[in-house]
Design an enzyme around this catalytic site. Structure first.
Site, PDB file in Angstrom:
ATOM      1  N   GLU A 142     -27.404  72.405  64.681  1.00 33.53           N
ATOM      2  CA  GLU A 142     -27.408  72.461  63.214  1.00 33.53           C
ATOM      3  C   GLU A 142     -27.900  71.192  62.539  1.00 33.53           C
ATOM      4  O   GLU A 142     -28.628  71.267  61.536  1.00 33.53           O
ATOM      5  CB  GLU A 142     -26.004  72.811  62.690  1.00 33.53           C
ATOM      6  CG  GLU A 142     -25.611  74.266  62.871  1.00 33.53           C
ATOM      7  CD  GLU A 142     -24.995  74.579  64.220  1.00 33.53           C
ATOM      8  OE1 GLU A 142     -25.033  73.703  65.112  1.00 33.53           O
ATOM      9  OE2 GLU A 142     -24.470  75.684  64.390  1.00 33.53           O
ATOM     10  N   GLY A 183     -24.388  79.442  65.853  1.00 36.79           N
ATOM     11  CA  GLY A 183     -23.426  80.539  65.719  1.00 36.79           C
ATOM     12  C   GLY A 183     -23.197  81.298  67.019  1.00 36.79           C
ATOM     13  O   GLY A 183     -22.161  81.944  67.190  1.00 36.79           O
ATOM     14  N   GLU A 237     -20.742  79.304  68.826  1.00 32.36           N
ATOM     15  CA  GLU A 237     -19.500  79.416  68.052  1.00 32.36           C
ATOM     16  C   GLU A 237     -18.808  80.762  68.262  1.00 32.36           C
ATOM     17  O   GLU A 237     -17.584  80.827  68.382  1.00 32.36           O
ATOM     18  CB  GLU A 237     -19.806  79.188  66.564  1.00 32.36           C
ATOM     19  CG  GLU A 237     -20.191  77.732  66.282  1.00 32.36           C
ATOM     20  CD  GLU A 237     -20.793  77.522  64.904  1.00 32.36           C
ATOM     21  OE1 GLU A 237     -21.759  78.227  64.541  1.00 32.36           O
ATOM     22  OE2 GLU A 237     -20.298  76.646  64.174  1.00 32.36           O
TER      23      GLU A 237
END
Ligand code: CAA
Length: 276
Positions: free
Chosen positions: A131, A108, A111
């Site tokens: 991930e 994240g 991201e």
């Protein structure tokens, strides 16, 4: 706010994700607070944002693994939507957002940086989408934005292998625009840490953007973002409309007037958004 700091510095603002003990990992509360912070930005005055993480070690070490560990299928989908909604708000925020990536930008964290307009990092930054090593897919836009930024081949390599890359490689593949190192004196003593140099550069860039015609800058962001999602025939129409919009602004008249009058300063007056 427990986990977000916000400071307006004249015509730009600095948002700091402030959960240093967990390397600024994104739990639901951080995401909610970030969303509320964006909603509260004074867009009459602020023309660019810098987004960074607290501390020297980590920008954002990903979504909160503890919180995700017990989610059901429906809850997982809802958590993905929560992150995606905030990141999309950042991506479509009317003014430019510069990510100042001060260390780990994993999952994240990578991201959220990709939802920003511009990425700058310190030389200790580490990027990755780990991930699949945790049994999940990137869930806050990584499967979509990484391929758009660095191409499908490199994005697939990073995502399938779950291997992190260092700042120099992130620069090489175009994931970041610039890498900053600590400033040292002749004896090798650190005068400014890499994070201090990075933040100063990010803030200087934000202040520089804020000096330009604000409606033109907003329209550029909109044209680039919306154009990338359209085919070229539609994209150039998007550009034409946003270009045309500028001719109703005081800044267009002032900016071109300065040039034609050979005004040496060629600086735009800081005009509020009254001509919006
Ligand atoms: N979630 C929750 N807590 C986290 C975290 C995360 N993503 N990353 C770090 N932390 C916490 C650690 O649990 C630790 O807490 P405690 O002190 O309470 O034990 C603290 O931050 C410090 O971390 P470490 O002790 O692990 O620090 P380190 O220097 O040894 O390692 C690291 C640093 C390599 C970044 C390591 O913390 C790490 O691998 N973190 C997880 C990175 C990751 O996998 N991120 C992706 C998450 S999944 C995701 O983001 C899904 C999505 O797309 C939405």
């Amino acid at each position: 706010m427990d986990y977000i700091l916000y400071e307006q510095k004249g015509a730009y603002g600095v948002i700091t994700i402030n959960r240093e003990k967990a390397l600024n990992a994104l739990n639901s509360q951080v995401l909610d607070e970030l969303s509320a912070t964006l909603d509260a930005v004074n867009l009459e005055e602020v023309r660019a944002l810098v987004l960074t993480g607290a501390g020297e070690k980590s920008f954002v070490a990903g979504a909160d693994i503890g919180e995700m560990s017990t989610l059901t299928k429906a809850e997982g989908e809802a958590f993905g939507k929560k992150g995606n909604d905030v990141f999309r708000k950042l991506e479509t925020f009317p003014i430019p957002v510069i990510a100042a990536i001060n260390g780990f930008a994993l999952g994240g964290g990578c991201e959220i940086s990709m939802s920003c307009d511009i990425r700058l990092c310190s030389d200790n930054a580490v990027f990755g989408q780990p991930e699949v090593g945790l049994g999940i897919t990137p869930g806050f836009g990584g499967t979509q934005r990484l391929a758009r930024l660095v191409g499908a081949g490199m994005a697939k390599q990073m995502i399938y292998t779950a291997r992190n890359i260092k700042a120099a490689d992130a620069y090489r593949i175009g994931l970041v625009n610039e890498v900053y190192s600590a400033e040292v004196d002749a004896e090798g003593n650190v005068v400014k840490t890499a994070k201090e140099v990075l933040l100063a550069a990010a803030e200087k860039m934000a202040a520089g953007i804020a000096m330009n015609a604000p409606i033109a800058v907003r329209n550029c962001k909109k044209a680039i973002n919306e154009g990338l999602d359209a085919d070229m025939d539609q994209a150039i129409v998007i550009e034409e409309k946003l270009f045309g919009d500028c001719f109703e602004t005081e800044d267009q008249r002032a900016g071109m007037g300065n040039f034609l009058e050979k005004d040496k300063e060629k600086k735009l007056k800081v005009v509020p958004f009254k001509n919006r």
